[in-house]
Enzyme design. Structure first.
Site, short mmCIF file in Angstrom:
data_model
loop_
_atom_site.label_atom_id
_atom_site.label_comp_id
_atom_site.label_asym_id
_atom_site.label_seq_id
_atom_site.Cartn_x
_atom_site.Cartn_y
_atom_site.Cartn_z
NE ARG A 20 4.10 11.36 27.81
CZ ARG A 20 2.78 11.32 27.59
NH1 ARG A 20 2.12 10.17 27.56
NH2 ARG A 20 2.11 12.45 27.35
CD GLN A 73 -8.40 5.45 -2.78
OE1 GLN A 73 -7.60 6.12 -3.44
NE2 GLN A 73 -9.04 4.41 -3.28
NE ARG A 123 8.14 7.24 -4.60
CZ ARG A 123 7.69 5.99 -4.70
NH1 ARG A 123 6.58 5.73 -5.39
NH2 ARG A 123 8.33 4.99 -4.13
CG HIS A 145 2.16 11.76 -10.37
ND1 HIS A 145 2.53 10.69 -9.59
CD2 HIS A 145 3.06 11.79 -11.38
CE1 HIS A 145 3.58 10.09 -10.10
NE2 HIS A 145 3.93 10.75 -11.20
CE LYS A 204 -2.35 14.17 -5.22
NZ LYS A 204 -1.19 14.24 -6.11
CE1 TYR A 258 2.16 9.97 -1.32
CE2 TYR A 258 1.52 12.15 -2.06
CZ TYR A 258 2.39 11.08 -2.09
OH TYR A 258 3.50 11.12 -2.90
CG ASP A 280 6.97 10.10 -12.38
OD1 ASP A 280 7.29 9.94 -11.18
OD2 ASP A 280 5.79 10.02 -12.79
C1 LIG Z 1 -1.04 6.69 -6.59
C2 LIG Z 1 -1.43 5.24 -6.46
C3 LIG Z 1 -0.65 4.25 -7.02
N1 LIG Z 1 -1.04 2.94 -6.87
C4 LIG Z 1 -0.18 1.90 -7.44
C5 LIG Z 1 0.13 2.04 -8.91
C6 LIG Z 1 1.52 1.46 -9.01
O1 LIG Z 1 1.44 0.06 -9.13
C7 LIG Z 1 2.17 1.80 -7.68
C8 LIG Z 1 3.02 3.05 -7.75
O2 LIG Z 1 2.23 4.05 -8.38
P1 LIG Z 1 2.93 5.38 -8.83
O3 LIG Z 1 4.21 5.07 -9.56
O4 LIG Z 1 1.90 6.23 -9.53
O5 LIG Z 1 3.31 6.03 -7.42
P2 LIG Z 1 3.87 7.49 -7.19
O6 LIG Z 1 4.77 7.89 -8.31
O7 LIG Z 1 4.41 7.52 -5.82
O8 LIG Z 1 2.57 8.40 -7.28
C9 LIG Z 1 2.26 9.36 -6.28
O9 LIG Z 1 3.26 10.30 -6.35
C10 LIG Z 1 2.90 11.67 -6.50
C11 LIG Z 1 4.04 12.50 -5.96
C12 LIG Z 1 1.58 12.04 -5.92
O10 LIG Z 1 1.36 13.14 -5.41
C13 LIG Z 1 0.48 11.09 -6.06
O11 LIG Z 1 -0.20 10.98 -4.81
C14 LIG Z 1 0.83 9.76 -6.54
O12 LIG Z 1 0.61 9.82 -7.93
O13 LIG Z 1 1.08 2.00 -6.77
C15 LIG Z 1 -2.17 2.58 -6.20
O14 LIG Z 1 -2.49 1.38 -6.10
N2 LIG Z 1 -2.95 3.55 -5.65
C16 LIG Z 1 -2.62 4.87 -5.75
O15 LIG Z 1 -3.37 5.73 -5.22
#
Ligand SMILES: Cc1cn([C@H]2C[C@H](O)[C@@H](COP(=O)(O)OP(=O)(O)O[C@H]3O[C@H](C)C(=O)[C@H](O)[C@H]3O)O2)c(=O)[nH]c1=O
Length: 177
Positions: free
Chosen positions: A23, A46, A59, A62, A72, A132, A168
């Site tokens: 499969r 989470q 991205r 962070h 993570k 994640y 970023d």
């Molecule tokens: C991280 C996170 C974000 N958000 C909200 C905040 C913003 O409204 C939206 C996007 O957030 P952000 O631009 O920070 O998403 P990424 O740039 O993908 O952030 C992630 O990208 C890098 C590579 C990582 O390793 C982290 O896990 C995480 O920071 O989701 C949430 O509601 N919960 C969360 O845990």
């Protein structure tokens, strides 16, 4: 699961035990007991999913400041990514060292990152996804980051990013250690 430590303490490649049959394939991607036995105790607090439309979307990088440091477990269930970890722990022997890994569904690998390690990725193809498992809660006020093009780190990326968030792009430069 096989655990492969790297030269950054706590950054560990977890090679999955994939069971195949007519499969397709099946693999366990997380096991609390195996993580604990490997010295990486991990409680999932989470889980997050990142969808990225364009090739070379970037991205990161962070991490959350203590006491909200977030371990993570990162995987790429769709497409492929160039995944980067940078040790931002001043007391680490690998402080400001970086490592990069190509992750994809075919890599049969997930990546453990400890607290204090900045994480970022660049997608290598359109419509790549990143999943994640988070060992701590998201605390926006504790969020911080490092620039992908930080001169003090010299991270190798496969391409110039096609899409990067304003946030970023504007992290402060690290300056001299
Ligand atoms: C991280 C996170 C974000 N958000 C909200 C905040 C913003 O409204 C939206 C996007 O957030 P952000 O631009 O920070 O998403 P990424 O740039 O993908 O952030 C992630 O990208 C890098 C590579 C990582 O390793 C982290 O896990 C995480 O920071 O989701 C949430 O509601 N919960 C969360 O845990």
């Amino acid at each position: 699961m096989r655990f492969e430590p790297t030269r950054i303490p706590g950054v560990v490649l977890i090679r999955l035990d994939v069971k195949t049959d007519a499969r397709g394939a099946f693999a366990r991607t997380f096991c609390a007991d195996e993580m604990a036995a490997a010295g990486l105790p991990f409680t999932v607090v989470q889980a997050n999913l990142s969808r990225n439309t364009a090739q070379h979307t970037l991205r990161g990088l962070h991490y959350q400041r203590e006491p909200h440091g977030e371990p993570k477990i990162v995987s790429c269930p769709r497409g492929s990514i160039w995944d980067v970890a940078v040790d931002m722990r001043p007391d680490s022997p690998a402080y400001r060292q970086w490592l990069a890994f190509e992750l994809s569904p075919m890599s049969d690998t997930v990546l453990h990152l400890p607290t204090g390690v900045a994480h970022g990725f660049m997608t290598l193809e359109p419509d790549s996804e990143v999943h994640y498992l988070m060992g701590a809660a998201y605390v926006p006020g504790a969020a911080t980051g490092v620039r992908w093009d930080e001169p003090a780190l010299g991270i190798d990326w496969p391409a110039i990013p096609s899409v990067v968030s304003d946030a970023d792009r504007h992290y402060a430069l690290l300056g001299a250690a």
